[in-house]
Design an enzyme around this catalytic site. Structure first.
Site: not given
Ligand SMILES: *Cc1c(COP(=O)(O)O)cnc(C)c1O
Ligand code: SF4
Length: 363
Positions: A101-102, A105, A114, A118, A121, A123, A281, A318, A325
């Site tokens: 996305r960025y 990174r 996991c 949670c 979560c 995801r 989210d 986000d 973010k």
């Molecule tokens: C949150 C996130 C990151 C890391 O973001 P930082 O602001 O550097 O902590 C990198 N890639 C994705 C897709 C993210 O959602």
């Molecule tokens: S928040 Fe989601 S990804 Fe993180 S430990 Fe819990 S279940 Fe796993």
């Protein structure tokens, strides 16, 4: 409370055994807590449950702050408004398991497992669903990172990267370290909170050979900062790993200034620097955990100035559609004019602050 450190255990099998005994059915859960077995089973047919015995032992009732994070609620099935992937992560995935996305990174999902699943979560659509990430998928991700020389940081995420065995993790880190433009490796894990027994010397000894390694840990409530969690963080910090935290603002868990303040101070005591406080989210089946943005801003205002600046995370939302973010701040600037700005301090007192100072002018 000052956490006392237990003697670290140095043999490798403890956490496997704890994981193998984790609670994953309504029947098992009903032996420990007053829940309706049928309801639980109905929910986990859609979204799996996993609670390590360690975390279960910290829960006093299904709707206390730790219980709410771990125990399925019928509200999960009633929430059908929100999309499953509001951040469009699946669209910003150039190769499977990699989100780019960025510019500098990437997020690399190395596991779908996991220690605990949670309930809030973000995801949820994929956690606990498929087993492992195949070698072929990993190889494609490595090639992508190799080909994209602007990627300076790789964030290992998932699922939880620390649910991989040490040798599997070591293979990933070794491959990444052979890519010269990857400067920093970051690991996102919840194991110090949900399965602190996972953090053992063989792991930390291995990790420290790959520096610079950063670890961001996920804690949401001060009751999660136990002697075991403190010991896990001490082992990581002693290996020279800088520790940050990412917490999520959750209704009925930590959505009040007192609890959040206690959490942030407890994190700093175990050498974890609060990094982000995420607004939850809008993800399907997690809507019952969401609070208002105003509540988040009020909590941020209650932290700044009253607590050490080291304790104050950034409050983040986000954006949808992969916008990334952004930080939100309470309104400290009350008015702006050419003479200066009017600001409010942490006590609510207003001050005038001069905008520009000219040596030849009194104002
Ligand atoms: C949150 C996130 C990151 C890391 O973001 P930082 O602001 O550097 O902590 C990198 N890639 C994705 C897709 C993210 O959602
Ligand atoms: S928040 Fe989601 S990804 Fe993180 S430990 Fe819990 S279940 Fe796993």
């Amino acid at each position: 409370m000052t956490p006392h450190l237990q003697k670290p255990s140095d043999h490798g099998s403890d956490w496997h055994e704890i994981l193998s005994r984790c609670v994953s059915t309504g029947n098992e859960l009903a032996k420990h807590l007053p829940v309706q077995t049928q309801t639980i089973d109905q929910i986990i047919a859609r979204y799996p449950m996993r609670i390590p015995s360690y975390y279960l032992s910290l829960i006093r009732s299904p709707d206390d702050p730790l219980g709410r994070q771990a125990i399925p609620s019928i509200a999960e099935l009633r929430d059908t408004i929100f999309p499953e992937d509001p951040l469009a992560e699946d669209e910003q995935t150039p190769v499977p398991c990699l989100v780019h996305r960025y510019p500098d990174r990437v997020l690399f999902w190395v596991s779908n497992q996991c220690a605990m699943y949670c309930r809030f979560c973000m995801r949820k659509r994929r956690i606990g669903m498929a087993d492992t990430v195949s070698e072929a998928v990993m190889d494609r991700a490595f090639s992508y990172i190799r080909d994209h020389t602007k990627v300076r940081e790789v964030v290992l995420s998932g699922g939880d990267p620390l649910l991989l065995e040490n040798d599997a993790l070591k293979r990933i880190l070794t491959t990444l370290r052979k890519i010269s433009h990857v400067e920093v490796i970051r690991i996102h894990t919840r194991t110090p909170c949900t399965l602190p027994q996972r953090i053992e010397r063989p792991l930390t000894e291995m990790l420290k050979t790959f520096h610079p390694v950063y670890i961001n840990i996920h804690f949401n409530h001060p009751d999660e900062i136990t002697p075991q969690a403190a010991r896990a963080c001490a082992l990581l910090a002693d290996a020279g790993i800088a520790l940050g935290s990412q917490s999520v603002l959750l209704k009925g868990v930590n959505d009040d200034p007192r609890t959040m303040g206690r959490l942030m101070r407890a994190l700093l005591r175990i050498r974890v620097k609060p990094y982000y406080l995420h607004h939850a989210d809008p993800v399907r089946s997690t809507g019952h955990f969401r609070t208002s943005i105003q509540k988040g801003l009020d909590i941020m205002r209650s932290l700044r100035g009253h607590l050490s600046g080291m304790c104050v995370p950034q409050y983040m939302i986000d954006l949808p559609e992969g916008g990334g973010k952004i930080p939100l701040l309470p309104e400290y600037v009350k008015a702006m004019s050419c003479g200066g700005i009017i600001v409010e301090n942490y006590q609510g007192r207003t001050y005038r602050y001069p905008a520009e100072v000219h040596s030849d002018s009194g104002t």
